[in-house]
Design a protein around this motif. Sequence first.
Motif, mmCIF file in Angstrom:
data_model
loop_
_atom_site.group_PDB
_atom_site.id
_atom_site.type_symbol
_atom_site.label_atom_id
_atom_site.label_comp_id
_atom_site.label_asym_id
_atom_site.label_seq_id
_atom_site.Cartn_x
_atom_site.Cartn_y
_atom_site.Cartn_z
ATOM 1 N N SER A 137 0.773 -1.229 0.018
ATOM 2 C CA SER A 137 -0.120 -0.043 0.060
ATOM 3 C C SER A 137 0.884 1.251 0.024
ATOM 4 C CB SER A 137 -1.056 0.075 1.339
ATOM 5 O OG SER A 137 -1.826 -1.137 1.106
ATOM 6 N N ALA A 138 2.097 1.443 0.854
ATOM 7 C CA ALA A 138 2.872 2.421 0.819
ATOM 8 C C ALA A 138 3.720 2.510 -0.391
ATOM 9 C CB ALA A 138 3.852 2.083 2.003
ATOM 10 N N ILE A 139 3.909 1.447 -1.143
ATOM 11 C CA ILE A 139 4.664 1.550 -2.400
ATOM 12 C C ILE A 139 3.626 2.154 -3.466
ATOM 13 C CG2 ILE A 139 5.656 0.118 -4.359
ATOM 14 C CD1 ILE A 139 7.586 0.735 -2.014
ATOM 15 N N ALA A 140 2.577 1.506 -3.487
ATOM 16 C CA ALA A 140 1.620 1.918 -4.460
ATOM 17 C C ALA A 140 1.380 3.574 -4.301
ATOM 18 C CB ALA A 140 0.432 1.187 -4.424
ATOM 19 N N GLY A 141 0.885 3.880 -3.169
ATOM 20 C CA GLY A 141 0.754 5.423 -2.816
ATOM 21 C C GLY A 141 1.823 6.450 -3.091
ATOM 22 N N THR A 142 3.151 5.927 -3.138
ATOM 23 C CA THR A 142 4.223 6.612 -3.026
ATOM 24 C C THR A 142 4.905 6.507 -4.502
ATOM 25 O OG1 THR A 142 5.688 5.475 -2.153
ATOM 26 C CG2 THR A 142 4.457 6.934 -0.580
ATOM 27 N N GLN A 143 4.576 5.876 -5.477
ATOM 28 C CA GLN A 143 5.034 5.406 -6.465
ATOM 29 C C GLN A 143 5.489 6.600 -7.659
ATOM 30 O OE1 GLN A 143 2.972 2.713 -8.980
ATOM 31 N NE2 GLN A 143 4.528 1.661 -9.886
ATOM 32 N N ASN A 144 6.741 6.647 -7.842
ATOM 33 C CA ASN A 144 7.217 7.582 -8.757
ATOM 34 C C ASN A 144 7.452 8.953 -8.254
ATOM 35 O OD1 ASN A 144 7.327 5.884 -10.902
ATOM 36 N ND2 ASN A 144 5.157 6.337 -11.556
ATOM 37 N N ASN A 145 7.339 8.805 -6.931
ATOM 38 C CA ASN A 145 7.393 10.198 -5.939
ATOM 39 C C ASN A 145 8.406 9.974 -5.072
ATOM 40 O OD1 ASN A 145 7.314 12.586 -4.487
ATOM 41 N ND2 ASN A 145 4.908 12.709 -4.802
ATOM 42 N N ALA A 146 9.722 10.398 -5.408
ATOM 43 C CA ALA A 146 11.052 10.194 -4.290
ATOM 44 C C ALA A 146 10.893 10.842 -3.069
ATOM 45 C CB ALA A 146 12.371 10.320 -5.199
ATOM 46 N N ALA A 147 10.424 11.828 -3.168
ATOM 47 C CA ALA A 147 10.135 12.713 -1.960
ATOM 48 C C ALA A 147 9.227 12.216 -0.930
ATOM 49 C CB ALA A 147 9.930 14.241 -2.354
ATOM 50 N N LEU A 148 8.048 11.662 -1.717
ATOM 51 C CA LEU A 148 7.078 11.206 -0.803
ATOM 52 C C LEU A 148 7.410 9.776 0.097
ATOM 53 C CD1 LEU A 148 4.072 11.959 0.119
ATOM 54 C CD2 LEU A 148 3.285 10.540 -1.810
ATOM 55 N N MET A 149 8.461 9.184 -0.948
ATOM 56 C CA MET A 149 8.571 7.845 -0.448
ATOM 57 C C MET A 149 9.794 8.016 0.850
ATOM 58 S SD MET A 149 9.894 5.682 -3.773
ATOM 59 C CE MET A 149 8.746 4.898 -4.999
#
Length: 248
Positions: A137-149
């Motif tokens: 869920s965390a990976i899907a929600g932050t995908q392609n957003n390094a800062a959010l990751m």
Amino acid sequence: MTEILLVLGLIGGVLAAHELGFWLGSRIGSADDAFGRQLGLVRTSTAALVAFLIGFAFSGAASRFIDRLDIIVTEANALGTAYLRADAIAEPHRSELRAVLREYTADRVQLLSGERRDQIEPLLAKVGGLHERMWQSAIAGTQNNAALMMVVLPPINEVIDLHSTHLAMARRHLPWPIMAVLLGTAAVGVGLMGFGNGRVRRRFSLLDSVYGVVLAVALWMTIDLDYPGIGILRLTNLPVVETLAAMK
């Protein structure tokens, strides 16, 4: 029930060691003064060794008990942080991550309560699946957003890592060989005390009883402290309970 059996077993062991020593001493009877002085020296040295071993074991058990309390607080903080960081991702992944974190925290509350030991294995068996769900869920929600990751993934990773740390601490006890030496040395010390009484064919029931009870209680406290959850001493799950209550 377990703690009662443990105390009774320790007291019974002290009585058996004393009576065996008394029986051997009464058969040997009096000896020369040199033997008596040497016996007194050995008894004193053994009692000092027993005191040292109990102090060493108690100190280690107390340290491990505090470490277990600290890891509960650390885990509660990590869960709370992960739940708050879930706000940073968009729906539907936000709700999915929050739901699995709430379920995981509720399971931790039940697991740490120690009220139903038959539920420990089923709850532990669920952990891997819950870790996978929260991570996906965390990976899907932050995908392609390094800062959010960098914001969302570290607390999730900490929650997953803390499970292994918590398990390792729960399984960390005084090694059985050392525990066997401790109990064996205590039995020898009590046996030597009974042996001395048997040599003079005289019982000092009150004094011997006081020492025996104190010794049994000291051993019981050490074992109970090292195995919280099976005796009187318990680990509190209040930090995780409070974290679950804050997950609205």
